[in-house]
Enzyme design. Sequence first.
Site, PDB file in Angstrom:
ATOM      1  N   SER A 137      29.433  35.645  83.234  1.00 34.95           N
ATOM      2  CA  SER A 137      29.611  34.395  83.988  1.00 34.95           C
ATOM      3  C   SER A 137      30.922  33.763  83.556  1.00 34.95           C
ATOM      4  CB  SER A 137      28.455  33.439  83.667  1.00 34.95           C
ATOM      5  OG  SER A 137      28.736  32.142  84.124  1.00 34.95           O
ATOM      6  N   TYR A 150      23.270  28.579  77.236  1.00 30.10           N
ATOM      7  CA  TYR A 150      23.535  29.474  78.370  1.00 30.10           C
ATOM      8  C   TYR A 150      24.949  30.053  78.270  1.00 30.10           C
ATOM      9  CZ  TYR A 150      24.336  31.422  82.972  1.00 30.10           C
ATOM     10  OH  TYR A 150      24.660  32.297  83.981  1.00 30.10           O
TER      11      TYR A 150
HETATM   12  P1  NDP Z   1      18.384  34.363  90.638  1.00 27.39           P
HETATM   13  O1  NDP Z   1      17.532  33.352  89.945  1.00 27.39           O
HETATM   14  O2  NDP Z   1      18.482  34.311  92.113  1.00 27.39           O
HETATM   15  O3  NDP Z   1      17.942  35.819  90.196  1.00 27.39           O
HETATM   16  C1  NDP Z   1      17.605  36.131  88.875  1.00 27.39           C
HETATM   17  C2  NDP Z   1      16.885  37.466  88.806  1.00 27.39           C
HETATM   18  O4  NDP Z   1      16.601  37.770  87.433  1.00 27.39           O
HETATM   19  C3  NDP Z   1      15.562  37.454  89.545  1.00 27.39           C
HETATM   20  O5  NDP Z   1      15.426  38.649  90.264  1.00 27.39           O
HETATM   21  C4  NDP Z   1      14.531  37.395  88.439  1.00 27.39           C
HETATM   22  O6  NDP Z   1      13.390  38.119  88.844  1.00 27.39           O
HETATM   23  C5  NDP Z   1      15.251  38.135  87.305  1.00 27.39           C
HETATM   24  N1  NDP Z   1      14.748  37.773  85.989  1.00 27.39           N
HETATM   25  C6  NDP Z   1      14.874  36.589  85.350  1.00 27.39           C
HETATM   26  N2  NDP Z   1      14.248  36.633  84.170  1.00 27.39           N
HETATM   27  C7  NDP Z   1      13.733  37.885  84.055  1.00 27.39           C
HETATM   28  C8  NDP Z   1      12.969  38.541  83.062  1.00 27.39           C
HETATM   29  N3  NDP Z   1      12.620  37.927  81.930  1.00 27.39           N
HETATM   30  N4  NDP Z   1      12.597  39.831  83.265  1.00 27.39           N
HETATM   31  C9  NDP Z   1      12.945  40.461  84.407  1.00 27.39           C
HETATM   32  N5  NDP Z   1      13.669  39.888  85.383  1.00 27.39           N
HETATM   33  C10 NDP Z   1      14.044  38.613  85.209  1.00 27.39           C
HETATM   34  O7  NDP Z   1      19.816  34.196  89.975  1.00 27.39           O
HETATM   35  P2  NDP Z   1      21.219  34.967  90.195  1.00 27.39           P
HETATM   36  O8  NDP Z   1      21.102  36.083  91.139  1.00 27.39           O
HETATM   37  O9  NDP Z   1      22.225  33.930  90.456  1.00 27.39           O
HETATM   38  O10 NDP Z   1      21.471  35.491  88.712  1.00 27.39           O
HETATM   39  C11 NDP Z   1      21.659  36.847  88.370  1.00 27.39           C
HETATM   40  C12 NDP Z   1      22.544  36.907  87.148  1.00 27.39           C
HETATM   41  O11 NDP Z   1      23.821  36.364  87.463  1.00 27.39           O
HETATM   42  C13 NDP Z   1      22.032  36.119  85.944  1.00 27.39           C
HETATM   43  O12 NDP Z   1      22.281  36.889  84.789  1.00 27.39           O
HETATM   44  C14 NDP Z   1      22.882  34.853  85.961  1.00 27.39           C
HETATM   45  O13 NDP Z   1      23.015  34.296  84.677  1.00 27.39           O
HETATM   46  C15 NDP Z   1      24.182  35.399  86.486  1.00 27.39           C
HETATM   47  N6  NDP Z   1      25.084  34.442  87.101  1.00 27.39           N
HETATM   48  C16 NDP Z   1      24.699  33.607  88.117  1.00 27.39           C
HETATM   49  C17 NDP Z   1      25.612  32.735  88.700  1.00 27.39           C
HETATM   50  C18 NDP Z   1      25.243  31.776  89.767  1.00 27.39           C
HETATM   51  O14 NDP Z   1      25.952  30.757  89.936  1.00 27.39           O
HETATM   52  N7  NDP Z   1      24.225  32.032  90.559  1.00 27.39           N
HETATM   53  C19 NDP Z   1      27.022  32.724  88.269  1.00 27.39           C
HETATM   54  C20 NDP Z   1      27.311  33.618  87.179  1.00 27.39           C
HETATM   55  C21 NDP Z   1      26.382  34.459  86.655  1.00 27.39           C
HETATM   56  P3  NDP Z   1      11.861  37.755  88.540  1.00 27.39           P
HETATM   57  O15 NDP Z   1      11.763  36.254  88.481  1.00 27.39           O
HETATM   58  O16 NDP Z   1      11.115  38.378  89.659  1.00 27.39           O
HETATM   59  O17 NDP Z   1      11.590  38.419  87.237  1.00 27.39           O
HETATM   60  C1  8X3 Z   2      26.485  30.439  86.338  1.00 23.32           C
HETATM   61  C2  8X3 Z   2      27.771  29.709  86.602  1.00 23.32           C
HETATM   62  O1  8X3 Z   2      29.088  27.620  85.951  1.00 23.32           O
HETATM   63  O2  8X3 Z   2      26.718  27.347  86.487  1.00 23.32           O
HETATM   64  O3  8X3 Z   2      26.651  31.349  85.318  1.00 23.32           O
HETATM   65  O4  8X3 Z   2      27.398  28.355  84.405  1.00 23.32           O
HETATM   66  S1  8X3 Z   2      27.725  28.202  85.811  1.00 23.32           S
END
Ligand code: NDP
Ligand code: 8X3
Length: 252
Positions: A137, A150
């Site tokens: 991120s 985080y």
């Molecule tokens: P979502 O919440 O839409 O998706 C997160 C996914 O992770 C879900 O499929 C969830 O599935 C899974 N997950 C969470 N915890 C667990 C666990 N303990 N075991 C297995 N699966 C898990 O978020 P994003 O798609 O945005 O996030 C995906 C990644 O990208 C993360 O690592 C996040 O930190 C990162 N990210 C997101 C950004 C944003 O602004 N959206 C920006 C930068 C990075 P389920 O609940 O079914 O287990």
């Molecule tokens: C998710 C992006 O800026 O909310 O990783 O941390 S931010």
Amino acid sequence: MAEVICITGATSGFGLACARKFANDNDVELLLIGRREERLQQLVQSLPGKVQTFSFDVRNAEAIDQFARTLTDSNTQVDVLINNAGLALGTEPADQASLEDWNTMVDTNIKGLMHMTHALLPQMVDRNKGHIINLGSIAGSWPYPGGNAYCATKAFVEQFSRCLRADLLGKHIRVSNIAPGLAETEFSLVRMKGDKAKADALYNDTQALTPEDIAEIIYWTVKLPAHININHLEVMPTCQAWGPLNIDKTMV
Ligand code: NDP
Ligand code: 8X3
């Protein structure tokens, strides 16, 4: 031979968009991981091609070992591991943050990613072939108020990815840290603990990145010729950039 793509966190956001993107390739086999079983079942029914789902929590080391054993028993070798499962919880300053939330983020974003990598990397090394895509991120490089644990978990992802590259030099195994900024997924709903109004407020009046944008970038990163390794790719929506550092003028 089908290319085997393993995606953690495939039930939502980036992971789901990646599953949809890669599923359109000919000769691909998807291994999709998440906790929400019903969403995984829907994916099996809706995606073309060979799709297997595995419902487990990446915080459960035994479940990851069992997953790896299942792959070994079926002679399934993972070509691309997309370590995407992760979350943020809370935006409170450190002194008011929940220790339980901090532990959940560490256990998921750091330990879950580490365990998945530890379980699947040896078979990549044995075959001298593979690609690990880690979801970092902008938070891994840039601190912000309320980001505390985080941001620190994503800094781990960034440095772990670089160190994997150092260890794997001489092998045909690529490692890429994809570091998005503001992207509209369920991420904020999870962070705000189900408060939809607060989650939506973050994205109001913005053109945030979409899950499909990130899937496109990951797909491109994977499909580049094998001699090209994207080490770190930071991407923000055009409407996002850094602000000035804060200075408190009340302290003297
Ligand atoms: P979502 O919440 O839409 O998706 C997160 C996914 O992770 C879900 O499929 C969830 O599935 C899974 N997950 C969470 N915890 C667990 C666990 N303990 N075991 C297995 N699966 C898990 O978020 P994003 O798609 O945005 O996030 C995906 C990644 O990208 C993360 O690592 C996040 O930190 C990162 N990210 C997101 C950004 C944003 O602004 N959206 C920006 C930068 C990075 P389920 O609940 O079914 O287990
Ligand atoms: C998710 C992006 O800026 O909310 O990783 O941390 S931010």
